[in-house]
Design an enzyme around this catalytic site. Structure first.
Site, PDB file in Angstrom:
ATOM      1  N   SER A  90       0.861  -1.185   0.000  1.00  0.00           N
ATOM      2  CA  SER A  90       0.000   0.000   0.000  1.00  0.00           C
ATOM      3  C   SER A  90       0.888   1.223   0.000  1.00  0.00           C
ATOM      4  O   SER A  90       2.022   1.181   0.519  1.00  0.00           O
ATOM      5  CB  SER A  90      -0.881   0.009   1.248  1.00  0.00           C
ATOM      6  N   LYS A 147       2.948  -2.559   6.531  1.00  0.00           N
ATOM      7  CA  LYS A 147       3.174  -2.544   5.088  1.00  0.00           C
ATOM      8  C   LYS A 147       4.592  -2.060   4.750  1.00  0.00           C
ATOM      9  O   LYS A 147       5.168  -2.501   3.744  1.00  0.00           O
ATOM     10  CB  LYS A 147       2.128  -1.674   4.397  1.00  0.00           C
ATOM     11  N   TYR A 170      -0.945  -0.272  10.577  1.00  0.00           N
ATOM     12  CA  TYR A 170      -1.007  -0.781   9.198  1.00  0.00           C
ATOM     13  C   TYR A 170       0.156  -0.213   8.376  1.00  0.00           C
ATOM     14  O   TYR A 170       0.794  -0.949   7.610  1.00  0.00           O
ATOM     15  CB  TYR A 170      -2.346  -0.394   8.581  1.00  0.00           C
TER      16      TYR A 170
END
Length: 254
Positions: free
Chosen positions: A147, A164, A160
């Site tokens: 991402s 990532k 998150y």
């Protein structure tokens, strides 16, 4: 020189988190291109529904229930793949978890562990499990779904983002370590994609407008935008590309 093509006929592929959303779209596209596809996920009901949905469309895939954060369940997944195909040519590490979270310094340890395990540990375990079968096949393609959050800190998504970022460094490390085995390792890093996974963001009009202000193309990504990038990295069109992060973001990171 081999023929340049997106054809995946005869290839054995695994798509984690393939029962719905982006993973289901990737699995479908690979099967249509001729691959023998296995999807995995934590919930048997979702897997059964995906198989039913795709069979009605004439798409034949297999499913195996597994939590990618559990080494024991990942081992069983690869036993299934070896018994079924005897090899693995393509791995798409699609499983992910992204929920609105408090500031990292205020986050609960259990929440941290859950998000890191799903996004980063799972990618590690499944990639490690895939390598012996890819070596057996003489080559392979590992494609991680990352991402732009890996390189762009975002409020409410801190854990998150960290997970990532780890996925992207894991991508580069594996690319270097596995190059001599003719295994390429790359990642696709989209902006917000219109799937159930990110619905809390794009379904809220005020949040959506904030997101759109960061995307020069003026829209969020659709699943097919990401699918095209994955197919390219899974095909022989990308045989000399490894260790790369391919942004699918409408110019967000430009």
């Amino acid at each position: 020189m081999s023929e340049m093509s997106l054809d995946l006929t005869g290839k054995a592929a695994l798509v984690t988190g393939g029962s719905r959303g982006l993973g289901k779209a990737i699995a479908t596209a690979m099967a249509v291109k001729g691959a023998h596809v296995v999807i995995c996920g934590r919930k048997q009901d979702n897997l059964d529904q995906a198989i039913s949905d795709l069979s009605q469309k004439g798409v034949d895939i297999s499913a195996f229930r597994a939590n990618v954060g559990s080494s024991n369940e990942v081992d069983l997944l690869f036993q299934f793949i070896e018994e079924r195909f005897g090899r693995l040519d393509i791995l798409v590490n699609n499983v992910g978890m992204n929920i609105l979270t408090p500031a990292v310094a205020m986050a609960d340890e259990g929440l941290w562990d859950k998000i890191i395990a799903t996004n980063l540990k799972g990618t590690f375990l499944v990639s490690a499990g895939a390598v012996p079968l890819m070596r057996k096949a003489g080559r392979g393609k590992i494609i991680n779904i990352s991402s732009i959050a890996a390189r762009k800190a975002s409020m409410g998504m801190g854990i998150y983002c960290v997970a990532k970022a780890g996925v992207e460094m894991l991508t580069r490390v594996l690319a270097v370590e596995l190059a001599q085995d003719h295994i390429t390792v790359n990642a696709v890093a989209p902006c917000v994609v219109r799937t159930q996974f990110s619905q809390p963001f794009w379904s809220n009009e005020s949040i959506l407008q904030e997101i759109l202000r960061t995307i020069p193309a003026g829209r969020i990504a659709e699943p097919d935008d990401v699918v095209g990038a994955v197919l390219f990295l899974a095909s022989n069109l990308s045989d000399f590309i490894t260790g790369e992060i391919l942004n699918v973001d409408g110019g967000s990171m430009a």
